[in-house]
Design an enzyme around this catalytic site. Structure first.
Site, PDB file in Angstrom:
ATOM      1  N   ASP A  30      52.604  57.359 -10.274  1.00  0.00           N
ATOM      2  CA  ASP A  30      51.219  57.267  -9.797  1.00  0.00           C
ATOM      3  C   ASP A  30      50.462  58.530 -10.195  1.00  0.00           C
ATOM      4  O   ASP A  30      50.967  59.642 -10.043  1.00  0.00           O
ATOM      5  CB  ASP A  30      51.218  57.089  -8.266  1.00  0.00           C
ATOM      6  CG  ASP A  30      49.882  56.610  -7.746  1.00  0.00           C
ATOM      7  OD1 ASP A  30      48.855  57.250  -8.051  1.00  0.00           O
ATOM      8  OD2 ASP A  30      49.858  55.599  -7.023  1.00  0.00           O
ATOM      9  N   ILE A  31      49.249  58.344 -10.707  1.00  0.00           N
ATOM     10  CA  ILE A  31      48.435  59.469 -11.174  1.00  0.00           C
ATOM     11  C   ILE A  31      48.003  60.378 -10.006  1.00  0.00           C
ATOM     12  O   ILE A  31      47.757  61.568 -10.203  1.00  0.00           O
ATOM     13  CB  ILE A  31      47.217  58.933 -11.977  1.00  0.00           C
ATOM     14  CG1 ILE A  31      46.708  59.972 -12.950  1.00  0.00           C
ATOM     15  CG2 ILE A  31      46.123  58.392 -11.085  1.00  0.00           C
ATOM     16  CD1 ILE A  31      45.769  59.400 -14.009  1.00  0.00           C
ATOM     17  N   ASN A  86      49.544  46.489  -1.358  1.00  0.00           N
ATOM     18  CA  ASN A  86      48.251  46.076  -0.819  1.00  0.00           C
ATOM     19  C   ASN A  86      47.737  44.805  -1.477  1.00  0.00           C
ATOM     20  O   ASN A  86      47.855  44.630  -2.694  1.00  0.00           O
ATOM     21  CB  ASN A  86      47.224  47.192  -1.043  1.00  0.00           C
ATOM     22  CG  ASN A  86      47.526  48.430  -0.222  1.00  0.00           C
ATOM     23  OD1 ASN A  86      47.782  48.338   0.966  1.00  0.00           O
ATOM     24  ND2 ASN A  86      47.524  49.598  -0.854  1.00  0.00           N
ATOM     25  N   GLN A  91      43.357  47.283  -1.560  1.00  0.00           N
ATOM     26  CA  GLN A  91      43.878  47.196  -2.934  1.00  0.00           C
ATOM     27  C   GLN A  91      42.804  47.660  -3.910  1.00  0.00           C
ATOM     28  O   GLN A  91      41.843  46.948  -4.180  1.00  0.00           O
ATOM     29  CB  GLN A  91      44.298  45.749  -3.250  1.00  0.00           C
ATOM     30  CG  GLN A  91      44.902  45.589  -4.642  1.00  0.00           C
ATOM     31  CD  GLN A  91      45.335  44.158  -4.940  1.00  0.00           C
ATOM     32  OE1 GLN A  91      45.016  43.223  -4.197  1.00  0.00           O
ATOM     33  NE2 GLN A  91      46.046  43.987  -6.036  1.00  0.00           N
ATOM     34  N   HIS A  97      50.788  45.317  -7.643  1.00  0.00           N
ATOM     35  CA  HIS A  97      51.662  46.498  -7.788  1.00  0.00           C
ATOM     36  C   HIS A  97      52.327  46.828  -6.468  1.00  0.00           C
ATOM     37  O   HIS A  97      51.779  46.575  -5.389  1.00  0.00           O
ATOM     38  CB  HIS A  97      50.880  47.708  -8.311  1.00  0.00           C
ATOM     39  CG  HIS A  97      49.663  48.040  -7.501  1.00  0.00           C
ATOM     40  ND1 HIS A  97      48.460  47.390  -7.662  1.00  0.00           N
ATOM     41  CD2 HIS A  97      49.465  48.946  -6.521  1.00  0.00           C
ATOM     42  CE1 HIS A  97      47.576  47.890  -6.820  1.00  0.00           C
ATOM     43  NE2 HIS A  97      48.161  48.838  -6.107  1.00  0.00           N
ATOM     44  N   HIS A  99      53.937  50.030  -4.430  1.00  0.00           N
ATOM     45  CA  HIS A  99      54.084  51.491  -4.354  1.00  0.00           C
ATOM     46  C   HIS A  99      55.502  51.831  -3.915  1.00  0.00           C
ATOM     47  O   HIS A  99      55.969  51.322  -2.892  1.00  0.00           O
ATOM     48  CB  HIS A  99      53.127  52.075  -3.302  1.00  0.00           C
ATOM     49  CG  HIS A  99      51.681  51.925  -3.628  1.00  0.00           C
ATOM     50  ND1 HIS A  99      50.921  52.935  -4.144  1.00  0.00           N
ATOM     51  CD2 HIS A  99      50.837  50.863  -3.507  1.00  0.00           C
ATOM     52  CE1 HIS A  99      49.675  52.527  -4.329  1.00  0.00           C
ATOM     53  NE2 HIS A  99      49.597  51.265  -3.941  1.00  0.00           N
TER      54      HIS A  99
HETATM   55  P1  5GP Z   1      46.088  50.499  -4.476  1.00  0.00           P
HETATM   56  O1  5GP Z   1      45.135  51.257  -3.618  1.00  0.00           O
HETATM   57  O2  5GP Z   1      45.383  49.510  -5.366  1.00  0.00           O
HETATM   58  O3  5GP Z   1      47.212  49.889  -3.726  1.00  0.00           O
HETATM   59  O4  5GP Z   1      46.776  51.581  -5.415  1.00  0.00           O
HETATM   60  C1  5GP Z   1      46.390  51.852  -6.717  1.00  0.00           C
HETATM   61  C2  5GP Z   1      47.165  53.069  -7.173  1.00  0.00           C
HETATM   62  O5  5GP Z   1      47.040  53.178  -8.583  1.00  0.00           O
HETATM   63  C3  5GP Z   1      46.639  54.387  -6.579  1.00  0.00           C
HETATM   64  O6  5GP Z   1      47.696  55.035  -5.885  1.00  0.00           O
HETATM   65  C4  5GP Z   1      46.161  55.180  -7.797  1.00  0.00           C
HETATM   66  O7  5GP Z   1      46.451  56.555  -7.696  1.00  0.00           O
HETATM   67  C5  5GP Z   1      46.925  54.535  -8.931  1.00  0.00           C
HETATM   68  N1  5GP Z   1      46.228  54.567 -10.209  1.00  0.00           N
HETATM   69  C6  5GP Z   1      44.949  54.158 -10.439  1.00  0.00           C
HETATM   70  N2  5GP Z   1      44.635  54.314 -11.740  1.00  0.00           N
HETATM   71  C7  5GP Z   1      45.748  54.809 -12.353  1.00  0.00           C
HETATM   72  C8  5GP Z   1      46.040  55.184 -13.699  1.00  0.00           C
HETATM   73  O8  5GP Z   1      45.216  55.079 -14.606  1.00  0.00           O
HETATM   74  N3  5GP Z   1      47.282  55.653 -13.954  1.00  0.00           N
HETATM   75  C9  5GP Z   1      48.225  55.779 -12.970  1.00  0.00           C
HETATM   76  N4  5GP Z   1      49.425  56.258 -13.323  1.00  0.00           N
HETATM   77  N5  5GP Z   1      47.986  55.441 -11.688  1.00  0.00           N
HETATM   78  C10 5GP Z   1      46.756  54.966 -11.374  1.00  0.00           C
END
Ligand code: 5GP
Ligand code: ZN
Length: 132
Positions: A30-31, A86, A91, A97, A99
């Site tokens: 995760d970034i 999520n 989400q 995805h 986590h």
């Molecule tokens: P969500 O909130 O949708 O469950 O989580 C999305 C996750 O994707 C977040 O933790 C965010 O840091 C990660 N993320 C978003 N864009 C990128 C990206 O371009 N590269 C990586 N490695 N992670 C990302």
């Protein structure tokens, strides 16, 4: 899917720190990690929520999660793994995805919830066990 950031990661149009990959899934860091080793497991097929996940794919992802956990235990000395997925609200990225967040003693991870909005658990139970 054209505008999907995770599809772009799959097609290597944008870079990622990939730690596992096979025909069906990819795991990358995760970034914005919550803890060291925070990773995301995604299917290569563009789907959005858990409603679209086929059982066979879920079973495969379960195997990958167990393998990643083992690797993290061996290499990062993690003391636990929190799994979050999520759908809809909460989400940010609309590509399914999971986590995989490594846990360490005193890592500061905490559940965030709004106590003021909670209703009686008895009421919830009645709703969730009533047949339509
Ligand atoms: P969500 O909130 O949708 O469950 O989580 C999305 C996750 O994707 C977040 O933790 C965010 O840091 C990660 N993320 C978003 N864009 C990128 C990206 O371009 N590269 C990586 N490695 N992670 C990302
Ligand atoms: Zn996608």
């Amino acid at each position: 899917m054209e505008d999907c950031i995770f599809c772009k990661i799959i097609h290597q149009e944008i870079p990622s720190e990939t730690i596992y990959e096979d025909e069906q899934v990819k795991v990358f860091l995760d970034i914005h990690p919550s803890t060291n080793g925070d990773a995301l497991l995604i299917p290569k097929k563009h789907i959005v929520t858990i409603d679209e996940v086929e059982e066979e794919l879920m079973l495969h992802m379960l195997k990958v999660i167990k393998e990643m956990k083992k690797r993290m235990e061996e290499q990062l000395d993690i003391k636990g793994l929190t799994i979050i997925q999520n759908n809809g609200c909460g989400q940010e990225v609309k590509h399914f995805h999971i986590h995989l967040t490594p846990r360490y003693p005193d890592d500061g991870m905490d559940h965030v919830y709004n106590k003021e909005n909670l209703i009686l658990i008895q009421e919830i139970k009645e709703k969730l066990t009533s047949k339509k």
